[in-house]
Design a protein around this motif. Structure first.
Motif, PDB file in Angstrom:
ATOM      1  N   ILE A   1     -21.091  -7.309  54.547  1.00 49.83           N
ATOM      2  CA  ILE A   1     -21.923  -7.984  53.545  1.00 49.83           C
ATOM      3  C   ILE A   1     -21.214  -9.228  53.021  1.00 49.83           C
ATOM      4  O   ILE A   1     -21.780 -10.329  53.001  1.00 49.83           O
ATOM      5  CB  ILE A   1     -22.254  -7.024  52.385  1.00 49.83           C
ATOM      6  N   PHE A   2     -19.962  -9.072  52.609  1.00 49.44           N
ATOM      7  CA  PHE A   2     -19.245 -10.194  52.017  1.00 49.44           C
ATOM      8  C   PHE A   2     -18.838 -11.224  53.070  1.00 49.44           C
ATOM      9  O   PHE A   2     -18.889 -12.431  52.815  1.00 49.44           O
ATOM     10  CB  PHE A   2     -18.031  -9.696  51.223  1.00 49.44           C
ATOM     11  N   PHE A   3     -18.439 -10.770  54.262  1.00 44.79           N
ATOM     12  CA  PHE A   3     -18.048 -11.706  55.313  1.00 44.79           C
ATOM     13  C   PHE A   3     -19.236 -12.567  55.741  1.00 44.79           C
ATOM     14  O   PHE A   3     -19.091 -13.786  55.913  1.00 44.79           O
ATOM     15  CB  PHE A   3     -17.476 -10.945  56.515  1.00 44.79           C
ATOM     16  N   MET A   4     -20.397 -11.963  55.895  1.00 45.37           N
ATOM     17  CA  MET A   4     -21.594 -12.730  56.274  1.00 45.37           C
ATOM     18  C   MET A   4     -21.957 -13.735  55.183  1.00 45.37           C
ATOM     19  O   MET A   4     -22.389 -14.848  55.481  1.00 45.37           O
ATOM     20  CB  MET A   4     -22.773 -11.795  56.556  1.00 45.37           C
ATOM     21  N   SER A   5     -21.751 -13.368  53.938  1.00 46.46           N
ATOM     22  CA  SER A   5     -21.995 -14.300  52.842  1.00 46.46           C
ATOM     23  C   SER A   5     -21.043 -15.489  52.922  1.00 46.46           C
ATOM     24  O   SER A   5     -21.444 -16.639  52.717  1.00 46.46           O
ATOM     25  CB  SER A   5     -21.833 -13.582  51.500  1.00 46.46           C
TER      26      SER A   5
END
Length: 157
Positions: free
Chosen positions: A38-42
């Motif tokens: 979730i955070f990496f894609m953001s």
């Protein structure tokens, strides 16, 4: 008058709990993978259009104490580095705590919009709870910290 359950009645429960302990490392790994994605894609989405990212930090996200440019760099850097550490289980608790801080700042900075989108606010709450759990959970078989800690313990003896 109530009587205490006999020890023999509790044995199956104790064995079941011990058996479920085997699932903890895999559950921890799956949770780390889920949250990290979730955070990496953001972070990747911020990199794809840097001008838009800085514009959002200037006009929409109201990060306290930081200029929009510094906030954009800090958020993007944290969203790209900390998930990698989290997946590897390298400084897992620190990485989870860092992402928890990023999540908290995102909610504070963007609360005016999030309060109108209950599902989005709920996502941030759930991610925060997952990150809190990861921050508090010890090292296990599926992370570098587990083996690093064992190595340090052997050399200190």
């Amino acid at each position: 008058m109530q009587t205490k359950p006999s020890i023999s009645l509790l044995k199956p429960i104790v064995h079941a709990q011990e058996g479920l302990q085997i699932l903890l490392p895999m559950t921890d790994l799956l949770l780390r993978l889920y949250v990290a994605k979730i955070f990496f894609m953001s972070g990747l989405s911020k990199l794809r259009d840097w001008e838009m990212t800085v514009s959002l930090f200037t006009d929409e996200y109201h990060v306290p104490l930081l200029s929009p440019e510094v906030a954009a760099y800090a958020a993007t850097g944290a969203e790209l580095l900390l998930p990698v550490l989290l997946v590897l289980g390298l400084f897992k608790q620190l990485a989870a705590l860092g992402l928890l801080a990023v999540n908290f700042v995102a909610v504070v900075a963007y609360y005016s919009v999030l309060q109108d989108i209950p599902a989005a606010l709920q996502d941030h709450i759930e991610w925060g709870l997952m990150l809190m759990l990861l921050t508090c959970s010890p090292a296990n078989l599926f992370q570098v910290d587990h083996y690093w800690g064992r190595r340090k313990t052997k050399h200190s003896i």
